[in-house]
Design an enzyme around this catalytic site. Structure first.
Site, PDB file in Angstrom:
ATOM      1  N   ASP A  97      35.384   6.069  46.843  1.00 14.60           N
ATOM      2  CA  ASP A  97      36.442   5.798  45.878  1.00 14.60           C
ATOM      3  C   ASP A  97      37.842   5.777  46.483  1.00 14.60           C
ATOM      4  OD1 ASP A  97      36.806   8.509  46.466  1.00 14.60           O
ATOM      5  OD2 ASP A  97      35.789   9.162  44.641  1.00 14.60           O
ATOM      6  N   GLU A 111      27.439   5.409  47.245  1.00  8.42           N
ATOM      7  CA  GLU A 111      27.943   6.527  46.433  1.00  8.42           C
ATOM      8  C   GLU A 111      28.590   6.001  45.150  1.00  8.42           C
ATOM      9  OE1 GLU A 111      29.680  10.414  48.213  1.00  8.42           O
ATOM     10  OE2 GLU A 111      31.363   9.496  47.132  1.00  8.42           O
ATOM     11  N   GLU A 153      41.359   8.007  42.657  1.00  6.38           N
ATOM     12  CA  GLU A 153      39.942   7.797  42.966  1.00  6.38           C
ATOM     13  C   GLU A 153      39.106   7.399  41.747  1.00  6.38           C
ATOM     14  OE1 GLU A 153      41.602  10.417  46.206  1.00  6.38           O
ATOM     15  OE2 GLU A 153      41.743  10.355  44.011  1.00  6.38           O
ATOM     16  N   HIS A 156      43.962  19.764  49.591  1.00  4.97           N
ATOM     17  CA  HIS A 156      44.802  18.631  49.950  1.00  4.97           C
ATOM     18  C   HIS A 156      45.082  17.682  48.792  1.00  4.97           C
ATOM     19  CE1 HIS A 156      40.878  16.652  50.000  1.00  4.97           C
ATOM     20  NE2 HIS A 156      41.520  15.502  49.911  1.00  4.97           N
ATOM     21  N   ARG A 170      46.161  15.481  45.523  1.00  5.67           N
ATOM     22  CA  ARG A 170      47.468  15.271  44.893  1.00  5.67           C
ATOM     23  C   ARG A 170      47.673  16.169  43.680  1.00  5.67           C
ATOM     24  NH1 ARG A 170      46.187  10.000  46.497  1.00  5.67           N
ATOM     25  NH2 ARG A 170      47.807   8.943  47.714  1.00  5.67           N
ATOM     26  N   HIS A 190      45.983  20.537  56.144  1.00  2.00           N
ATOM     27  CA  HIS A 190      46.032  19.079  56.028  1.00  2.00           C
ATOM     28  C   HIS A 190      47.318  18.541  56.644  1.00  2.00           C
ATOM     29  CE1 HIS A 190      45.864  15.087  54.043  1.00  2.00           C
ATOM     30  NE2 HIS A 190      44.569  15.304  54.029  1.00  2.00           N
TER      31      HIS A 190
END
Length: 365
Positions: free
Chosen positions: A95, A117, A131, A205, A207, A238
């Site tokens: 994604d 996936e 995503e 990590h 958003r 990250h």
């Protein structure tokens, strides 16, 4: 038959490497890796880890560019690539923006698209962002959908898709390959845990956890560090500056908290093998944890991988400080062995099934 595998990020590389390796064994198939460069730094070491190498490198990433700028660069670069190199099939995974744009660019050239996936959903178009939209968009233009779990298979069927196949998740194939490789060539980890003490692997990590959410997570980790004197927190930090600044400010220079640079994939597999529990907002690590018998605390409000939650392997807590502390306390007391867990994400044969399906659907009889 030219089959382009679009790879932009580390998780895509890890999950598509077994598919690429399997396709290479089929007469008449020419798999080609198209690396977009979306996560250039995090990709270091992945080709050598899986004995693969990119056939095309697009290098679209620019420092500080917006999501819209990345999307535009990807579409332009992949459009030109398709025009020049004429793939017969494009495979995208998951994604990411590279996956969505890879599928869209193929669609514009009327090239069939296979979605590895496929079928993961939270039903909230902004969680995770972007995503959730990306995988829904790929679903609308894909020719064939490779579902990793029965839940994903049923959801795709309910959405009206016809060419849907239950394959399992290729990340399990990747783990099995890497664990065997590590047995032959052990890796040295950039941290050490004293004998008799335990380790929690932590990654954050996404958003949705930036800003105050990340500070709340760090406060929870401070409390966990203070109340578990035999538990070491290992946190690969990250590369995102917004993440790095907060984590180093809140968690730096604390006993039993190891802030380290990003681990290579062999190092990550070795760290998972050594861990007592996992604290993460990563999607891929939620899938990998059951293979290591790791109870998992998921730093997200919603997950598209509810199979692990329903089996009691994972607990959703978001970035709520108290929920994180409580869930870690429970996971700390429970450490099942991998043999006690039935991995809901696959059996290590997904890449073989995907290659067989491609041969059946696209290769001449």
């Amino acid at each position: 038959m030219k089959i382009d595998l679009i790879i932009g990020t580390r998780p895509e590389a890890i999950k598509l490497a077994p598919v690429y390796r399997r396709l290479k064994t089929y007469p008449g198939m020419e798999p080609r890796i198209v690396f977009t460069g979306q996560h250039d730094e995090l990709m270091k070491g992945i080709p050598s880890a899986f004995d693969i190498s990119p056939d095309f490198q697009l290098e679209v990433m620019r420092k500080g560019q917006s999501l819209a700028a990345l999307t535009g660069r990807l579409l332009t670069a992949l459009d030109q690539h398709n025009q020049d190199n004429k793939p017969d099939l494009v495979l995208v995974q998951g994604d990411t923006t590279s996956a969505f744009v890879g599928g869209l660019a193929a669609y514009y050239h009327k090239i069939p698209v296979g979605h590895v996936e496929a079928g993961l959903r939270t039903e909230d178009i902004y969680a995770p962002f972007p995503e959730e939209f990306n995988r829904r968009g790929i679903g609308q233009l894909a020719t064939v959908h490779f579902a990793p779990t029965p839940r994903a298979f049923q959801l795709l069927k309910q959405e009206g898709h016809e060419e849907v196949h239950l394959t399992g998740n290729t990340v399990v194939d990747a783990i099995q390959f890497m664990r065997e490789k590590i047995l032959d060539s052990p890796v040295d980890l950039p941290f050490s845990i004293p004998p008799g003490q335990k380790m929690a692997l932590v990654t954050v990590h996404r958003r949705e956890n930036h800003g105050e959410g990340l500070k709340s997570i760090c406060k929870a980790l401070q409390t966990i560090n203070a109340t578990h004197s035999d538990l070491h927190l290992v946190l690969p930090v990250h590369l995102n500056p917004e993440v790095r600044e907060v984590i180093h400010q809140e968690l730096g220079n604390r006993e039993r908290i190891h802030l380290i640079e990003a681990l290579s994939y062999p190092e990550m597999v070795a760290a998972l093998d050594q861990a007592h529990l996992l604290i993460t907002d990563s999607g891929g690590l939620q899938e990998e944890a059951p293979a290591f018998g790791l109870p998992t605390v998921v730093l997200r409000e919603k997950s598209e991988r509810m199979e692990a939650v329903e089996q009691g392997i994972a607990t959703l807590v978001g970035n709520d400080e108290e929920k994180i502390i409580q869930a870690v306390d429970q996971a700390y007391r429970r450490n099942a062995s991998a043999s006690e867990m039935v991995n809901p994400f696959g059996d290590g044969l997904a890449s073989m099934r995907i290659a067989d399906i491609i041969a059946h659907l696209f290769m001449p009889a």
